[in-house]
Design a protein around this motif. Structure first.
Motif, PDB file in Angstrom:
ATOM      1  N   ASP A  44       0.874  -1.172   0.000  1.00 41.51           N
ATOM      2  CA  ASP A  44       0.000   0.000   0.000  1.00 41.51           C
ATOM      3  C   ASP A  44       0.909   1.219   0.000  1.00 41.51           C
ATOM      4  N   VAL A  45       0.345   2.379  -0.176  1.00 40.22           N
ATOM      5  CA  VAL A  45       1.159   3.601  -0.271  1.00 40.22           C
ATOM      6  C   VAL A  45       2.006   3.837   0.969  1.00 40.22           C
ATOM      7  N   ASP A  46       1.535   3.369   2.108  1.00 43.09           N
ATOM      8  CA  ASP A  46       2.260   3.602   3.356  1.00 43.09           C
ATOM      9  C   ASP A  46       2.556   2.313   4.113  1.00 43.09           C
ATOM     10  N   ARG A  47       2.574   1.174   3.410  1.00 42.71           N
ATOM     11  CA  ARG A  47       2.721  -0.104   4.109  1.00 42.71           C
ATOM     12  C   ARG A  47       3.658  -1.053   3.386  1.00 42.71           C
ATOM     13  N   ILE A  48       4.543  -1.683   4.146  1.00 45.86           N
ATOM     14  CA  ILE A  48       5.463  -2.687   3.625  1.00 45.86           C
ATOM     15  C   ILE A  48       5.175  -4.015   4.319  1.00 45.86           C
ATOM     16  N   GLU A  49       5.039  -5.084   3.534  1.00 50.60           N
ATOM     17  CA  GLU A  49       4.940  -6.433   4.097  1.00 50.60           C
ATOM     18  C   GLU A  49       6.363  -6.970   4.205  1.00 50.60           C
ATOM     19  N   VAL A  50       6.831  -7.130   5.422  1.00 50.46           N
ATOM     20  CA  VAL A  50       8.227  -7.461   5.695  1.00 50.46           C
ATOM     21  C   VAL A  50       8.444  -8.969   5.641  1.00 50.46           C
ATOM     22  N   GLU A  51       9.459  -9.371   4.867  1.00 47.18           N
ATOM     23  CA  GLU A  51       9.852 -10.770   4.799  1.00 47.18           C
ATOM     24  C   GLU A  51      11.081 -11.037   5.662  1.00 47.18           C
ATOM     25  N   TYR A  52      11.917 -10.021   5.853  1.00 45.48           N
ATOM     26  CA  TYR A  52      13.174 -10.178   6.580  1.00 45.48           C
ATOM     27  C   TYR A  52      13.496  -8.873   7.297  1.00 45.48           C
ATOM     28  N   VAL A  53      13.968  -8.962   8.517  1.00 43.99           N
ATOM     29  CA  VAL A  53      14.393  -7.776   9.277  1.00 43.99           C
ATOM     30  C   VAL A  53      15.719  -8.078   9.972  1.00 43.99           C
TER      31      VAL A  53
END
Length: 59
Positions: A44-53
Motif C-alpha cells: 500500500d502507499v504507506d505499508r510494507i509487508e516485511v519478509e526479513y528484518v
C-alpha cells in the motif's frame, strides 16, 4: 528507525518517509526498536509487508 505505532511498528526513513510494517511472522515484530534493515514488498502507499528484518548494531 523503528518506532511504535497505533496499528503496529512504523519505519521512519532518514528522509522522513514513514511506512507501517506488516510482518509475515507476527512474532518478528515483538521487541524491535532502533535502526533496522528490512526486506519486503510495498503493499500500500504507506505499508510494507516485511519478509526479513535485521537489527543494525552500529546505531
Amino acid at each position: 528507525m523503528i518506532e511504535p505505532g497505533a496499528r503496529g511498528p512504523i519505519l521512519r526513513g532518514d528522509d522522513g518517509l514513514c511506512w507501517r510494517l506488516g510482518f509475515v511472522d507476527e512474532s518478528a515484530a515483538a521487541g524491535l526498536n532502533g535502526r533496522v534493515r528490512v526486506r519486503g514488498r510495498i503493499v500500500d502507499v504507506d505499508r510494507i509487508e516485511v519478509e526479513y528484518v535485521e537489527v543494525q548494531n552500529d546505531a
